[in-house]
Design a protein around this motif. Structure first.
Motif, PDB file in Angstrom:
ATOM      1  N   ARG A  84      -4.924  -9.280  -2.957  1.00 36.80           N
ATOM      2  CA  ARG A  84      -4.879  -7.882  -3.396  1.00 36.80           C
ATOM      3  C   ARG A  84      -4.162  -7.040  -2.352  1.00 36.80           C
ATOM      4  N   LYS A  85      -3.297  -6.209  -2.818  1.00 35.15           N
ATOM      5  CA  LYS A  85      -2.593  -5.285  -1.921  1.00 35.15           C
ATOM      6  C   LYS A  85      -3.323  -3.954  -1.822  1.00 35.15           C
ATOM      7  N   GLU A  86      -3.977  -3.564  -2.931  1.00 33.07           N
ATOM      8  CA  GLU A  86      -4.711  -2.300  -2.915  1.00 33.07           C
ATOM      9  C   GLU A  86      -5.920  -2.383  -3.835  1.00 33.07           C
ATOM     10  N   CYS A  87      -6.873  -1.523  -3.574  1.00 35.49           N
ATOM     11  CA  CYS A  87      -8.095  -1.456  -4.377  1.00 35.49           C
ATOM     12  C   CYS A  87      -7.777  -0.804  -5.716  1.00 35.49           C
ATOM     13  N   GLN A  88      -8.218  -1.429  -6.793  1.00 31.03           N
ATOM     14  CA  GLN A  88      -7.963  -0.842  -8.109  1.00 31.03           C
ATOM     15  C   GLN A  88      -8.864   0.354  -8.385  1.00 31.03           C
ATOM     16  N   SER A  89      -9.927   0.504  -7.606  1.00 30.04           N
ATOM     17  CA  SER A  89     -10.842   1.627  -7.814  1.00 30.04           C
ATOM     18  C   SER A  89     -10.396   2.894  -7.084  1.00 30.04           C
ATOM     19  N   CYS A  90     -10.034   2.745  -5.805  1.00 27.10           N
ATOM     20  CA  CYS A  90      -9.700   3.942  -5.021  1.00 27.10           C
ATOM     21  C   CYS A  90      -8.250   3.983  -4.550  1.00 27.10           C
ATOM     22  N   GLY A  91      -7.512   2.887  -4.732  1.00 28.88           N
ATOM     23  CA  GLY A  91      -6.102   2.867  -4.346  1.00 28.88           C
ATOM     24  C   GLY A  91      -5.844   2.622  -2.872  1.00 28.88           C
ATOM     25  N   THR A  92      -6.882   2.349  -2.101  1.00 26.78           N
ATOM     26  CA  THR A  92      -6.724   2.092  -0.671  1.00 26.78           C
ATOM     27  C   THR A  92      -5.940   0.806  -0.443  1.00 26.78           C
ATOM     28  N   GLU A  93      -5.038   0.831   0.514  1.00 30.54           N
ATOM     29  CA  GLU A  93      -4.272  -0.359   0.874  1.00 30.54           C
ATOM     30  C   GLU A  93      -5.206  -1.349   1.573  1.00 30.54           C
ATOM     31  N   LEU A  94      -5.253  -2.590   1.054  1.00 23.48           N
ATOM     32  CA  LEU A  94      -6.183  -3.591   1.578  1.00 23.48           C
ATOM     33  C   LEU A  94      -5.527  -4.637   2.463  1.00 23.48           C
ATOM     34  N   SER A  95      -4.262  -4.889   2.240  1.00 25.55           N
ATOM     35  CA  SER A  95      -3.586  -5.894   3.078  1.00 25.55           C
ATOM     36  C   SER A  95      -2.129  -5.537   3.266  1.00 25.55           C
TER      37      SER A  95
END
Length: 95
Positions: A84-95
């Motif tokens: 995952r590149k970003e959270c689908q809930s809040c849009g935060t960049e994860l990696s």
């Protein structure tokens, strides 16, 4: 929580998910081998034991997914996949 902390925490979540998946597959493999090869026992245990071990591994993995697979920032389900590149809930960049 800054971006680097989020990425670091999510990297730990991914590592733990991979460990849970490895446990599941390690516990499931003897059962599959027994079915494919027609072997009666693996490591002195019968097919019933390994089937139950595989189920236990599945429960461990699903428990991890349900309770611990969360976005470090919003604490909600971030979406499927280890990449995952970003959270689908809040849009935060994860990696």
């Amino acid at each position: 929580m800054n971006k680097e902390q989020v990425k670091k925490e999510f990297a730990q979540v991914i590592r733990n998910a991979k460990i849970a998946a490895a446990i599941f597959f390690i516990l499931l493999t003897p059962s599959i081998v027994m079915i494919i090869k027609g072997v009666d026992q693996v490591f002195g245990q019968g097919q019933d034991f390994w089937f139950r071990a595989g189920i236990a591994g599945f429960v461990i993995y699903m428990g991890f997914t349900i309770f611990l697979w969360k976005c470090p920032k919003c604490k909600k389900f971030p979406g499927r996949g280890w990449f995952r590149k970003e959270c689908q809930s809040c849009g935060t960049e994860l990696s």
